[in-house]
Design a protein around this motif. Sequence first.
Motif, PDB file in Angstrom:
ATOM      1  N   GLY A 267      -0.829   8.879  -0.525  1.00  0.00           N
ATOM      2  CA  GLY A 267       0.166   8.219  -1.279  1.00  0.00           C
ATOM      3  C   GLY A 267       0.475   9.163  -2.629  1.00  0.00           C
ATOM      4  O   GLY A 267       1.580   9.440  -2.961  1.00  0.00           O
TER       5      GLY A 267
ATOM      6  N   ARG B  63       0.697  -1.247   0.111  1.00  0.00           N
ATOM      7  CA  ARG B  63       0.063   0.171  -0.026  1.00  0.00           C
ATOM      8  C   ARG B  63       0.979   1.265  -0.005  1.00  0.00           C
ATOM      9  O   ARG B  63       1.882   1.410   0.948  1.00  0.00           O
ATOM     10  CB  ARG B  63      -0.866  -0.188   1.320  1.00  0.00           C
TER      11      ARG B  63
ATOM     12  N   VAL C 228      -3.310   2.750  -3.563  1.00  0.00           N
ATOM     13  CA  VAL C 228      -2.892   4.168  -3.394  1.00  0.00           C
ATOM     14  C   VAL C 228      -3.862   4.957  -2.899  1.00  0.00           C
ATOM     15  O   VAL C 228      -5.021   5.006  -3.457  1.00  0.00           O
ATOM     16  CB  VAL C 228      -2.050   4.648  -4.533  1.00  0.00           C
ATOM     17  N   ASP C 229      -3.916   5.737  -1.630  1.00  0.00           N
ATOM     18  CA  ASP C 229      -4.882   6.622  -1.469  1.00  0.00           C
ATOM     19  C   ASP C 229      -4.257   8.137  -1.525  1.00  0.00           C
ATOM     20  O   ASP C 229      -3.273   8.256  -2.199  1.00  0.00           O
ATOM     21  CB  ASP C 229      -5.094   6.406   0.116  1.00  0.00           C
ATOM     22  N   SER C 230      -5.210   8.953  -1.035  1.00  0.00           N
ATOM     23  CA  SER C 230      -4.752  10.449  -1.434  1.00  0.00           C
ATOM     24  C   SER C 230      -3.278  10.787  -0.812  1.00  0.00           C
ATOM     25  O   SER C 230      -2.648  11.784  -1.456  1.00  0.00           O
ATOM     26  CB  SER C 230      -5.791  11.287  -0.902  1.00  0.00           C
TER      27      SER C 230
ATOM     28  N   ASP D   3       0.142   4.593   1.156  1.00  0.00           N
ATOM     29  CA  ASP D   3      -0.696   5.293   1.826  1.00  0.00           C
ATOM     30  C   ASP D   3      -0.306   6.329   2.907  1.00  0.00           C
ATOM     31  O   ASP D   3       1.060   6.605   2.821  1.00  0.00           O
ATOM     32  CB  ASP D   3      -1.765   4.388   2.465  1.00  0.00           C
ATOM     33  N   ALA D   4      -0.907   6.743   3.761  1.00  0.00           N
ATOM     34  CA  ALA D   4      -0.356   7.558   4.809  1.00  0.00           C
ATOM     35  C   ALA D   4       0.537   7.056   5.894  1.00  0.00           C
ATOM     36  O   ALA D   4       1.493   7.724   6.289  1.00  0.00           O
ATOM     37  CB  ALA D   4      -1.610   8.042   5.724  1.00  0.00           C
TER      38      ALA D   4
END
Length: 112
Positions: A55, A17, A51-53, A19-20
């Motif tokens: 990332g 991931r 992937v999140d915001s 991510d944060a």
Amino acid sequence: MKHTTENNITILEPDGRLDAIQAPHIKNITVQCVKNGMNKIVMDLSNVIFVDSAGLGILVSSLRQLANSGGDMKICGLRKEVRALFELTRLDRVFDIYQERDAAVHGFSSAQ
């Protein structure tokens, strides 16, 4: 996260991931690379499944930092789901994206 150097190009390989949780680690590596004069990075996302915001934000932030130091970032190995996110957010127009790592590394020599 695995990272290596090839022809003065740093290759980062996040896993799982982006991510944060991983974002600060990527930022620290990018800062260290710039401090050490290594301002060319290939981000190999072939092992990234999510992937999140945060990332996406760290990738954009890292690209900006590298550009300010005269460097650049190339991205390679996007899985279908991750590529769809880059297209949805139009980041595919911001980053140089390659299928294979070798092509991304070669992208630095052809850009000079």
